[in-house]
Design a protein around this motif. Sequence first.
Motif, PDB file in Angstrom:
ATOM      1  N   HIS A  36     -14.312  12.409  13.665  1.00 24.46           N
ATOM      2  CA  HIS A  36     -13.075  11.727  13.257  1.00 24.46           C
ATOM      3  C   HIS A  36     -12.033  12.768  12.854  1.00 24.46           C
ATOM      4  CE1 HIS A  36     -16.791   9.629  11.780  1.00 24.46           C
ATOM      5  NE2 HIS A  36     -16.314   8.652  12.514  1.00 24.46           N
ATOM      6  N   GLY A  37     -11.626  13.584  13.816  1.00 22.30           N
ATOM      7  CA  GLY A  37     -10.747  14.713  13.524  1.00 22.30           C
ATOM      8  C   GLY A  37      -9.484  14.361  12.766  1.00 22.30           C
ATOM      9  N   HIS A  38      -8.722  13.358  13.247  1.00 17.21           N
ATOM     10  CA  HIS A  38      -7.455  13.022  12.590  1.00 17.21           C
ATOM     11  C   HIS A  38      -7.688  12.371  11.230  1.00 17.21           C
ATOM     12  CE1 HIS A  38      -8.647   9.256  14.436  1.00 17.21           C
ATOM     13  NE2 HIS A  38      -7.671   8.609  13.834  1.00 17.21           N
ATOM     14  N   LEU A  39      -8.810  11.664  11.085  1.00 16.54           N
ATOM     15  CA  LEU A  39      -9.117  11.048   9.794  1.00 16.54           C
ATOM     16  C   LEU A  39      -9.548  12.100   8.776  1.00 16.54           C
ATOM     17  CD1 LEU A  39     -11.026   7.793  10.836  1.00 16.54           C
ATOM     18  CD2 LEU A  39      -8.570   8.187  10.556  1.00 16.54           C
ATOM     19  N   TRP A  40     -10.250  13.125   9.250  1.00 13.46           N
ATOM     20  CA  TRP A  40     -10.653  14.214   8.358  1.00 13.46           C
ATOM     21  C   TRP A  40      -9.418  14.918   7.797  1.00 13.46           C
ATOM     22  CZ3 TRP A  40     -14.478  16.034   5.575  1.00 13.46           C
ATOM     23  CH2 TRP A  40     -14.456  17.366   5.146  1.00 13.46           C
ATOM     24  N   ALA A  41      -8.452  15.183   8.665  1.00 10.82           N
ATOM     25  CA  ALA A  41      -7.215  15.829   8.213  1.00 10.82           C
ATOM     26  C   ALA A  41      -6.482  14.947   7.205  1.00 10.82           C
ATOM     27  CB  ALA A  41      -6.316  16.123   9.414  1.00 10.82           C
ATOM     28  N   ALA A  42      -6.463  13.640   7.459  1.00 12.77           N
ATOM     29  CA  ALA A  42      -5.798  12.713   6.537  1.00 12.77           C
ATOM     30  C   ALA A  42      -6.514  12.674   5.195  1.00 12.77           C
ATOM     31  CB  ALA A  42      -5.749  11.316   7.154  1.00 12.77           C
ATOM     32  N   LEU A  43      -7.850  12.713   5.228  1.00 14.60           N
ATOM     33  CA  LEU A  43      -8.625  12.714   3.984  1.00 14.60           C
ATOM     34  C   LEU A  43      -8.287  13.929   3.134  1.00 14.60           C
ATOM     35  CD1 LEU A  43     -10.927  11.804   2.100  1.00 14.60           C
ATOM     36  CD2 LEU A  43     -12.510  13.019   3.609  1.00 14.60           C
ATOM     37  N   LEU A  44      -8.218  15.082   3.751  1.00 14.66           N
ATOM     38  CA  LEU A  44      -7.904  16.296   2.995  1.00 14.66           C
ATOM     39  C   LEU A  44      -6.485  16.244   2.435  1.00 14.66           C
ATOM     40  CD1 LEU A  44      -9.537  19.108   5.174  1.00 14.66           C
ATOM     41  CD2 LEU A  44     -10.496  17.857   3.231  1.00 14.66           C
ATOM     42  N   GLY A  65       0.817  -1.205   0.000  1.00 12.89           N
ATOM     43  CA  GLY A  65       0.000   0.000   0.000  1.00 12.89           C
ATOM     44  C   GLY A  65       0.850   1.255   0.000  1.00 12.89           C
ATOM     45  N   THR A  66       0.295   2.323  -0.540  1.00  9.64           N
ATOM     46  CA  THR A  66       1.043   3.580  -0.636  1.00  9.64           C
ATOM     47  C   THR A  66       0.468   4.678   0.245  1.00  9.64           C
ATOM     48  OG1 THR A  66      -0.278   4.254  -2.557  1.00  9.64           O
ATOM     49  CG2 THR A  66       1.791   3.091  -2.986  1.00  9.64           C
ATOM     50  N   LEU A  67      -0.682   4.431   0.872  1.00  2.15           N
ATOM     51  CA  LEU A  67      -1.270   5.439   1.748  1.00  2.15           C
ATOM     52  C   LEU A  67      -0.683   5.351   3.149  1.00  2.15           C
ATOM     53  CD1 LEU A  67      -5.074   5.247   0.846  1.00  2.15           C
ATOM     54  CD2 LEU A  67      -3.492   7.109   0.300  1.00  2.15           C
ATOM     55  N   ARG A  68      -0.608   6.495   3.799  1.00  3.22           N
ATOM     56  CA  ARG A  68      -0.188   6.515   5.193  1.00  3.22           C
ATOM     57  C   ARG A  68      -1.262   5.867   6.057  1.00  3.22           C
ATOM     58  NH1 ARG A  68       0.487  11.325   2.762  1.00  3.22           N
ATOM     59  NH2 ARG A  68       2.596  12.153   2.521  1.00  3.22           N
ATOM     60  N   ASP A  69      -0.894   5.522   7.280  1.00  6.45           N
ATOM     61  CA  ASP A  69      -1.817   4.817   8.175  1.00  6.45           C
ATOM     62  C   ASP A  69      -3.121   5.592   8.367  1.00  6.45           C
ATOM     63  OD1 ASP A  69      -2.398   2.712  10.303  1.00  6.45           O
ATOM     64  OD2 ASP A  69      -2.484   4.541  11.493  1.00  6.45           O
ATOM     65  N   ALA A  70      -3.040   6.879   8.673  1.00  6.57           N
ATOM     66  CA  ALA A  70      -4.249   7.667   8.930  1.00  6.57           C
ATOM     67  C   ALA A  70      -5.135   7.741   7.690  1.00  6.57           C
ATOM     68  CB  ALA A  70      -3.874   9.072   9.399  1.00  6.57           C
ATOM     69  N   SER A  71      -4.525   7.835   6.519  1.00 10.19           N
ATOM     70  CA  SER A  71      -5.302   7.912   5.280  1.00 10.19           C
ATOM     71  C   SER A  71      -5.988   6.586   4.978  1.00 10.19           C
ATOM     72  CB  SER A  71      -4.399   8.312   4.113  1.00 10.19           C
ATOM     73  OG  SER A  71      -3.874   9.614   4.322  1.00 10.19           O
TER      74      SER A  71
END
Length: 235
Positions: A56-64, A32-38
Motif C-alpha cells: 500500500h505504497g501511497h497509503l504508507w506515505a499518507a500514514l507517515l 472530517g479533517t484528514l485528507r483522502d489518502a490518510s
Amino acid sequence: MTASTETSFHHGMEAGPERRPDNTALWDGDTGTLRDASRRALVQLLRGPFLSAERHGHLWAALLNDESEIRSRLADAYLELVVDVESQLAFARNVRVPDTDAPKVMRSHPLTFMDTAMLLHLRQQLLHGDGRERVIVGKDEVADQLQVYRGATDSDPAGFAKRINSSWQKMVTYGILAATSTEDRFEVSAVLSLIFGADEIAAVQAEYRRLAARGTGDAEATAEDVAAHEEEDTA
C-alpha cells in the motif's frame, strides 16, 4: 490598532477552535479533517491485518504524513497504532487499559495448536534471516519442521497433513505468507517480528515442544493450553 487591542486580537485567535485543514471535505456535510489518502490508510488499519509500504505504497506515505492524527483517531476507539519505519509496516491493535474493561474493536482470530506452532516456526525463520534479506519458505519444508508436534500417540499422518494445510492457508489469508514469482515459494512477512519478540518466541516454542513430547499436540489444543501449563509452572 493599539497595543492592547492587538494583544486581545491574538489571544482571541489562540482561544478559538482549531482551524480545519483546507480542501479535506469529500462530500457535502463532511466534517472530517484528514485528507483522502490518510482516511484510506486509517480504513486499512481498521480492516487489518496490516498496512505495508510494499502493498500500500501511497497509503504508507499518507500514514507517515498524518501519523499523529491517525494515531489519535485510533486511540479514540481504544486502539493502539504500531509503526515500524525500518520494516515499513504498521498495524492497529486493541489497547489494554489497567483496571478498565476496554472494548475490543479489532476482531481476534482463534488459533489452533498447529496455527500457533506454524507462526512460531515462521517467526524463527525471520530471526535467522536477521532482517537483512527476504525469508522465503515452501509448505513442504515447513511441514517437515512441524513433524515434531505430531506427538508420540498420533497415528493419523493424513489428518496431521490436513491440519498443516489448513494452517498454511490461514497464514496466506492473514497476509503472513505472500506468494512470490516462484511457484510454491512464499515470503514471510516481517510483521511477525512486531507481534512476536525473540524472548517470547523462545519461551512459547519451548512450551510447545514440551506439550508435543507429552503427546498433546493434537488438533484441539490451542494457545490457551500453553498458557495454562505456564501458570502451573510458575505457581
